[in-house]
Design a protein around this motif. Structure first.
Motif, mmCIF file in Angstrom:
data_model
loop_
_atom_site.group_PDB
_atom_site.id
_atom_site.type_symbol
_atom_site.label_atom_id
_atom_site.label_comp_id
_atom_site.label_asym_id
_atom_site.label_seq_id
_atom_site.Cartn_x
_atom_site.Cartn_y
_atom_site.Cartn_z
ATOM 1 N N GLY A 62 0.928 -1.273 0.140
ATOM 2 C CA GLY A 62 -0.107 -0.011 -0.068
ATOM 3 C C GLY A 62 0.884 1.273 0.027
ATOM 4 N N TYR A 63 1.891 1.028 0.686
ATOM 5 C CA TYR A 63 2.636 2.493 0.853
ATOM 6 C C TYR A 63 3.485 2.587 -0.350
ATOM 7 N N GLY A 64 3.862 1.587 -1.335
ATOM 8 C CA GLY A 64 4.589 1.644 -2.351
ATOM 9 C C GLY A 64 3.513 1.846 -3.372
ATOM 10 N N LEU A 65 2.193 1.585 -3.490
ATOM 11 C CA LEU A 65 1.192 2.158 -4.579
ATOM 12 C C LEU A 65 0.966 3.639 -4.213
ATOM 13 N N LYS A 72 2.423 9.881 -10.098
ATOM 14 C CA LYS A 72 1.973 9.779 -11.457
ATOM 15 C C LYS A 72 0.765 11.068 -11.840
ATOM 16 N N ARG A 73 0.449 11.159 -12.931
ATOM 17 C CA ARG A 73 -0.481 12.241 -13.252
ATOM 18 C C ARG A 73 -1.929 11.570 -13.020
ATOM 19 N N LYS A 74 -3.044 12.292 -12.695
ATOM 20 C CA LYS A 74 -4.233 11.799 -12.462
ATOM 21 C C LYS A 74 -4.838 10.857 -13.393
ATOM 22 N N GLU A 75 -5.422 9.752 -13.083
ATOM 23 C CA GLU A 75 -5.985 8.848 -13.931
ATOM 24 C C GLU A 75 -7.417 8.533 -13.438
ATOM 25 N N THR A 76 -8.133 8.227 -14.460
ATOM 26 C CA THR A 76 -9.495 7.661 -14.254
ATOM 27 C C THR A 76 -9.528 6.425 -13.218
ATOM 28 N N TYR A 77 -10.546 6.283 -12.544
ATOM 29 C CA TYR A 77 -10.525 5.050 -11.522
ATOM 30 C C TYR A 77 -10.361 3.626 -12.319
ATOM 31 N N LEU A 78 -11.043 3.523 -13.528
ATOM 32 C CA LEU A 78 -10.950 2.276 -14.587
ATOM 33 C C LEU A 78 -9.601 2.391 -14.957
ATOM 34 N N GLY A 79 -8.924 3.250 -15.456
ATOM 35 C CA GLY A 79 -7.724 3.548 -15.918
ATOM 36 C C GLY A 79 -6.523 2.909 -14.886
ATOM 37 N N TYR A 80 -6.950 3.160 -13.679
ATOM 38 C CA TYR A 80 -6.143 2.481 -12.563
ATOM 39 C C TYR A 80 -6.385 1.063 -12.274
ATOM 40 N N PRO A 141 -1.959 -20.016 -2.659
ATOM 41 C CA PRO A 141 -2.338 -18.582 -2.209
ATOM 42 C C PRO A 141 -3.405 -18.091 -2.704
ATOM 43 N N PHE A 142 -4.294 -19.106 -3.199
ATOM 44 C CA PHE A 142 -5.324 -18.408 -4.066
ATOM 45 C C PHE A 142 -6.304 -17.501 -3.250
ATOM 46 N N TRP A 143 -6.270 -17.575 -1.896
ATOM 47 C CA TRP A 143 -7.097 -16.829 -1.027
ATOM 48 C C TRP A 143 -6.342 -15.233 -1.246
ATOM 49 N N PHE A 144 -5.138 -15.231 -1.555
ATOM 50 C CA PHE A 144 -4.445 -14.010 -1.301
ATOM 51 C C PHE A 144 -4.992 -13.079 -2.669
ATOM 52 N N PHE A 145 -5.622 -13.613 -3.884
ATOM 53 C CA PHE A 145 -5.874 -13.106 -4.969
ATOM 54 C C PHE A 145 -7.166 -12.292 -4.762
ATOM 55 N N GLY A 146 -8.136 -12.755 -3.912
ATOM 56 C CA GLY A 146 -9.357 -12.068 -3.481
ATOM 57 C C GLY A 146 -8.992 -10.736 -2.930
ATOM 58 N N LEU A 147 -7.903 -11.071 -1.787
ATOM 59 C CA LEU A 147 -7.667 -9.820 -0.958
ATOM 60 C C LEU A 147 -6.996 -8.644 -1.958
ATOM 61 N N ILE A 148 -6.116 -9.132 -2.884
ATOM 62 C CA ILE A 148 -5.389 -8.461 -3.529
ATOM 63 C C ILE A 148 -6.495 -7.446 -4.552
ATOM 64 N N VAL A 149 -7.486 -8.116 -4.905
ATOM 65 C CA VAL A 149 -8.692 -7.453 -5.886
ATOM 66 C C VAL A 149 -9.332 -6.590 -4.840
ATOM 67 N N GLN A 150 -9.748 -6.694 -3.636
ATOM 68 C CA GLN A 150 -10.599 -5.873 -2.492
ATOM 69 C C GLN A 150 -9.708 -4.669 -2.312
ATOM 70 N N LEU A 151 -8.385 -4.825 -2.182
ATOM 71 C CA LEU A 151 -7.486 -3.757 -1.732
ATOM 72 C C LEU A 151 -7.299 -2.881 -3.065
ATOM 73 N N TYR A 152 -7.126 -3.530 -4.213
ATOM 74 C CA TYR A 152 -6.945 -2.531 -5.282
ATOM 75 C C TYR A 152 -8.262 -1.688 -5.585
ATOM 76 N N VAL A 153 -9.335 -2.502 -5.473
ATOM 77 C CA VAL A 153 -10.665 -1.584 -5.587
ATOM 78 C C VAL A 153 -10.855 -0.503 -4.699
ATOM 79 N N LEU A 154 -10.441 -0.881 -3.413
ATOM 80 C CA LEU A 154 -10.450 0.197 -2.375
ATOM 81 C C LEU A 154 -9.583 1.371 -2.377
ATOM 82 N N PHE A 155 -8.386 1.016 -2.934
ATOM 83 C CA PHE A 155 -7.086 1.774 -2.634
ATOM 84 C C PHE A 155 -7.367 3.424 -3.062
ATOM 85 N N PRO A 156 -7.870 3.496 -4.464
ATOM 86 C CA PRO A 156 -8.180 5.163 -4.606
ATOM 87 C C PRO A 156 -9.007 5.810 -3.688
ATOM 88 N N PHE A 157 -9.779 5.139 -2.782
ATOM 89 C CA PHE A 157 -10.584 5.948 -1.979
ATOM 90 C C PHE A 157 -9.882 6.294 -0.719
#
Length: 157
Positions: A62-65, A72-80, A141-157
């Motif tokens: 999260g820190y790295g993201l 970076k310049r501003k990008e749209t939510y879907l672009g991210y 570690p397939f459970w981790f993929f769901g967590l990554i998706v959840q965090l990516y979806v929430l990150f911009p907020f």
């Protein structure tokens, strides 16, 4: 941390668990063995506390993201979101196909496309992460993929 945590649980007598249920008896067992020498301290510390590597990974990622997004310049939510989801989907699809191939080699059964689809849909939708009976349905570690998706979806907020 995660690798060593899982590795040491394969060794006899190292299965003191506090991942899903913390107990005083488990902590006492950790204390009873952890101070038997430097090697025992390392082994039991990773076996008992190594699962916290997931939280450290999420925090540092999260820190790295955040640093990356700031530069970076501003990008749209879907672009991210879309490029990241495509990368995750590609890795998950590769893993699901690999698991199916291993099952084919091990059991002699034909490759089950339904299993591949089930893994991909269950993880990419993150639904399995909210179900205790489904979270460890397939090895790896397939459970981790769901967590990554959840965090990516929430990150911009």
């Amino acid at each position: 941390m995660i690798f060593l945590h899982n590795y040491f649980h394969w060794e006899r007598g190292m299965g003191i668990e506090n991942e899903f249920a913390f107990s005083t008896s488990g902590f006492r067992a950790f204390l009873d063995h952890a101070f038997d020498g430097p090697l025992a301290f390392v082994r039991y510390t990773f076996a008992y506390f190594g699962h916290f590597g997931v939280q450290l990974f999420v925090l540092t990622s999260g820190y790295g993201l955040a640093i990356s997004a700031r530069s970076k310049r501003k990008e749209t939510y879907l672009g991210y979101l879309v490029p990241k989801l495509i990368k995750i989907l590609a890795l998950l699809l590769l893993g699901a196909i690999f698991i199916s191939l291993v099952q084919y080699i091990k059991n002699g059964r034909s490759i089950d496309i339904a299993v591949v689809v089930e893994i991909v849909l269950g993880r990419m939708s993150s639904f399995w992460n909210f179900s205790g009976s489904d979270i460890f349905r397939y090895s790896g570690p397939f459970w981790f993929f769901g967590l990554i998706v959840q965090l990516y979806v929430l990150f911009p907020f």
